[in-house]
Design an enzyme around this catalytic site. Structure first.
Site, PDB file in Angstrom:
ATOM      1  N   CYS A   1     -48.096  42.353  36.075  1.00  0.00           N
ATOM      2  CA  CYS A   1     -46.680  42.734  36.118  1.00  0.00           C
ATOM      3  C   CYS A   1     -46.565  44.253  36.146  1.00  0.00           C
ATOM      4  O   CYS A   1     -45.650  44.798  36.744  1.00  0.00           O
ATOM      5  CB  CYS A   1     -45.930  42.150  34.942  1.00  0.00           C
TER       6      CYS A   1
ATOM      7  N   GLU B   1     -39.183  38.710  30.029  1.00  0.00           N
ATOM      8  CA  GLU B   1     -40.189  39.690  30.442  1.00  0.00           C
ATOM      9  C   GLU B   1     -40.528  39.344  31.890  1.00  0.00           C
ATOM     10  O   GLU B   1     -41.239  38.377  32.152  1.00  0.00           O
ATOM     11  CB  GLU B   1     -41.445  39.593  29.555  1.00  0.00           C
TER      12      GLU B   1
HETATM   13  P1  NAD Z   1     -43.141  31.959  37.398  1.00  0.00           P
HETATM   14  O1  NAD Z   1     -41.788  32.528  37.182  1.00  0.00           O
HETATM   15  O2  NAD Z   1     -43.404  31.228  38.643  1.00  0.00           O
HETATM   16  O3  NAD Z   1     -43.527  30.954  36.211  1.00  0.00           O
HETATM   17  C1  NAD Z   1     -43.558  31.357  34.864  1.00  0.00           C
HETATM   18  C2  NAD Z   1     -43.431  30.153  33.971  1.00  0.00           C
HETATM   19  O4  NAD Z   1     -42.124  29.589  34.122  1.00  0.00           O
HETATM   20  C3  NAD Z   1     -44.416  29.031  34.285  1.00  0.00           C
HETATM   21  O5  NAD Z   1     -44.895  28.507  33.077  1.00  0.00           O
HETATM   22  C4  NAD Z   1     -43.559  28.024  35.027  1.00  0.00           C
HETATM   23  O6  NAD Z   1     -44.023  26.702  34.926  1.00  0.00           O
HETATM   24  C5  NAD Z   1     -42.232  28.184  34.306  1.00  0.00           C
HETATM   25  N1  NAD Z   1     -41.051  27.743  35.052  1.00  0.00           N
HETATM   26  C6  NAD Z   1     -40.893  27.620  36.395  1.00  0.00           C
HETATM   27  N2  NAD Z   1     -39.636  27.199  36.681  1.00  0.00           N
HETATM   28  C7  NAD Z   1     -38.992  27.074  35.497  1.00  0.00           C
HETATM   29  C8  NAD Z   1     -37.671  26.699  35.140  1.00  0.00           C
HETATM   30  N3  NAD Z   1     -36.750  26.375  36.056  1.00  0.00           N
HETATM   31  N4  NAD Z   1     -37.339  26.695  33.832  1.00  0.00           N
HETATM   32  C9  NAD Z   1     -38.247  27.046  32.879  1.00  0.00           C
HETATM   33  N5  NAD Z   1     -39.510  27.399  33.163  1.00  0.00           N
HETATM   34  C10 NAD Z   1     -39.887  27.426  34.457  1.00  0.00           C
HETATM   35  O7  NAD Z   1     -44.139  33.194  37.216  1.00  0.00           O
HETATM   36  P2  NAD Z   1     -45.718  33.208  37.415  1.00  0.00           P
HETATM   37  O8  NAD Z   1     -46.010  33.118  38.872  1.00  0.00           O
HETATM   38  O9  NAD Z   1     -46.357  32.256  36.493  1.00  0.00           O
HETATM   39  O10 NAD Z   1     -46.078  34.677  36.894  1.00  0.00           O
HETATM   40  C11 NAD Z   1     -46.021  35.813  37.686  1.00  0.00           C
HETATM   41  C12 NAD Z   1     -44.760  36.604  37.401  1.00  0.00           C
HETATM   42  O11 NAD Z   1     -44.713  36.931  36.012  1.00  0.00           O
HETATM   43  C13 NAD Z   1     -44.735  37.930  38.125  1.00  0.00           C
HETATM   44  O12 NAD Z   1     -43.438  38.172  38.611  1.00  0.00           O
HETATM   45  C14 NAD Z   1     -45.090  38.944  37.028  1.00  0.00           C
HETATM   46  O13 NAD Z   1     -44.629  40.237  37.263  1.00  0.00           O
HETATM   47  C15 NAD Z   1     -44.443  38.311  35.849  1.00  0.00           C
HETATM   48  N6  NAD Z   1     -45.040  38.788  34.607  1.00  0.00           N
HETATM   49  C16 NAD Z   1     -44.291  39.617  33.797  1.00  0.00           C
HETATM   50  C17 NAD Z   1     -44.840  40.115  32.642  1.00  0.00           C
HETATM   51  C18 NAD Z   1     -44.040  41.023  31.733  1.00  0.00           C
HETATM   52  O14 NAD Z   1     -44.460  41.225  30.602  1.00  0.00           O
HETATM   53  N7  NAD Z   1     -42.926  41.565  32.161  1.00  0.00           N
HETATM   54  C19 NAD Z   1     -46.144  39.773  32.277  1.00  0.00           C
HETATM   55  C20 NAD Z   1     -46.876  38.936  33.103  1.00  0.00           C
HETATM   56  C21 NAD Z   1     -46.301  38.439  34.266  1.00  0.00           C
END
Ligand code: NAD
Length: 489
Positions: free
Chosen positions: A269, A235
């Site tokens: 998002c 997502e």
């Molecule tokens: P992010 O991708 O920076 O981090 C998300 C999660 O992934 C965190 O818990 C982080 O610690 C973890 N992570 C980071 N590197 C990783 C790796 N290499 N392997 C596994 N896990 C890892 O995102 P964010 O800044 O926390 O959230 C914002 C983003 O999320 C925006 O792009 C937003 O659009 C998206 N988002 C999407 C939805 C949806 O339903 N489509 C909902 C909410 C947020």
């Protein structure tokens, strides 16, 4: 479990320390997953009815402490309390729905056979994966991961949750609340840490990973999971459009664009990042949207319209997009580069931004809205569909609104409102293209966390056997004759 490193969480609003949490490494994560495995077997063995009862009790526990949880969300993310309450309220509906509907959606069912298999009874059942790893973001630290957690639990899985490093206290709260209603085994556990802990969870032997976060990280998660063929749901980010057609209620559209664009400081998002307005309605729309945005009062005070940016590094992304738009001929109708503060960003309304500019193509994730004048609805749809993202969209209009919703290349559409699909638990949630794949929420969301198993049972010996070396020669003739009759047109 040995943990050598910790990290602190500071509130974006107060600056105060919210909590200090361990960074779990590979061994610690594997230990948690090992505990989850036994707990998952026990949880699956409870059956749909008992799990549904426990999930109802969990919803009751969260509801009883709703303000406490909302305050924690507000403290960690910086969003206003009413927004945090709304987040919890929506989550509760999903939790209740998932528990109530799991048996109907995933229960064993008989399916029809064909003439060739008339001697078989056929049934389909859905089995839980076992242990599901959920990796979450910080922008909706309850609603977003719970879209996976609640549905995975309802399907009979144990869950190991890796919350964002910005909202780990909220994650810990959820796990404690669940343990109050399911004290017997660690069916829902948390692993705290940064990206490395998320990667360790992907490699830990969990049976499925549900990731919500940015598109860039999603690609990394998929690559890591590919090492062990661990299935994933992704997502990811969006660049959602709102379309205003000629017969739209322009005031309602401006109101929705303002809230959809800049509430939660634009860190949704499904935030409205792009608006396409047909020429006849453009001036009125820009005037009304500008008036709403100019009246907003962002900040950390009581009654603020929205709060500071949760993640400090996002401020630079917003600044870069605004600067790029203005350098490329765009106009700042409300706010401008001066609105981008250290942590707080005032609302920014941009117009005349060329379609290829990064402000119009990449996820900004800040309180900015790019409004574009279009010839007609067809051009609006074409432009809305022109990014690799495809999460959700809104359409304001009457006569052709449904048609537009069907032509948009996205996973979710709200007609004459913003984001209402999020509040209907029976609807699926998920995107296309760079916004990810797989579905949470609704029946599809339950099936995402279960694998189907097909079973046939022979009821009687078939008069003509086709799957035996002793089959009669005439059997093939009979099949060919049958096929001609059956599929004749
Ligand atoms: P992010 O991708 O920076 O981090 C998300 C999660 O992934 C965190 O818990 C982080 O610690 C973890 N992570 C980071 N590197 C990783 C790796 N290499 N392997 C596994 N896990 C890892 O995102 P964010 O800044 O926390 O959230 C914002 C983003 O999320 C925006 O792009 C937003 O659009 C998206 N988002 C999407 C939805 C949806 O339903 N489509 C909902 C909410 C947020």
């Amino acid at each position: 479990m040995t943990v050598t490193e910790t990290f602190d969480i500071h509130s974006p609003t107060t600056g105060g320390l919210v909590g200090s949490f361990p960074v779990l490494g590979v061994d610690a994560v594997e230990e948690v997953v090992a505990h989850a495995r036994g707990a998952g077997r026990w949880w699956a063995g409870l059956g749909f009815r008992e799990r549904s009862r426990r999930l109802r009790r969990w919803a009751a526990d969260i509801a009883a402490h709703e303000i406490e949880l909302a305050q924690l969300i507000a403290l960690e993310t910086g969003k206003p309390l009413p927004d945090a309450v709304l987040e919890v309220a929506l989550t509760l509906d999903h939790l209740a729905w998932a528990g109530r509907n799991a048996s109907r959606v995933l229960g064993k069912r008989r399916v029809s056979r064909t003439i060739l298999t008339a001697n078989q009874s056929a049934s389909l059942r859905y089995e839980p994966f076992g242990v599901v790893g959920v990796i979450g973001p910080w922008n909706y630290p309850v609603f977003t991961p719970m879209g996976s957690i609640a549905y995975a639990l309802a399907a009979g899985n144990a869950v190991v949750f890796k919350p964002s490093e910005f909202t780990t206290a909220t994650g810990a709260w959820l796990v404690e609340s669940f343990a109050r209603v399911v004290p017997e085994h660690p069916v829902l556990q948390q692993v705290s840490g940064r990206g490395g802990t998320g990667a360790a969870l992907c490699r830990s032997g969990v049976d499925k990973v549900s990731f919500t976060g940015s598109t860039t990280t999603g690609a990394r998660v998929m690559a890591t999971c590919a090492e062990s063929l661990t299935p994933v749901v992704l997502e990811l980010g969006g660049k959602d459009a709102l379309i205003v057609d000629v017969d739209a209620d322009v005031s309602a559209a401006a109101d929705a664009a303002a809230f959809g664009g800049v509430s939660n400081a634009g860190q949704s998002c499904t935030a409205v990042e792009r608006v396409f307005v047909v020429a006849e309605r453009y001036d009125q729309f820009v005037a009304e949207l500008s008036a709403i945005l100019r009246n907003l009062t962002p900040g950390s005070q009581d009654g603020a319209s929205y709060g500071p940016m949760t993640m400090p590094s996002q401020v630079e992304v917003v600044r870069r997009h605004v600067d790029a738009a203005l350098a490329d001929g765009g106009r700042a109708v409300v706010g401008g580069p001066e609105s981008v503060g250290d942590r707080l960003i005032g609302p920014i309304l941009l117009t005349d931004v060329p379609p290829g500019n990064i402000a119009a193509t990449e996820e900004t994730f800040g309180p900015t809205i790019v409004v574009t004048k279009v010839r007609d609805l067809d051009q609006a749809i074409e432009l809305a569909n022109s990014t690799p993202f495809g999460l959700a969209a809104s359409v304001f209009g009457k006569r052709r609104a449904q048609e537009a919703a069907e032509r948009l290349r996205v996973g979710m559409v709200s007609i004459n409102s913003w984001v209402m699909y999020a509040g209907v638990p029976a609807l699926s949630w998920g995107g296309v293209g760079s916004s990810g794949f797989g579905r949470i929420h609704g029946a599809d969301g339950l099936r995402e966390f279960a694998r189907s198993k097909a079973i046939t049972r022979q009821q009687f010996k078939a008069p003509i056997s086709l799957t035996s070396f002793s089959r009669a020669k005439r059997a093939t003739d009979i099949v060919v004759r049958y096929d001609r009759l059956r599929h004749r047109r």
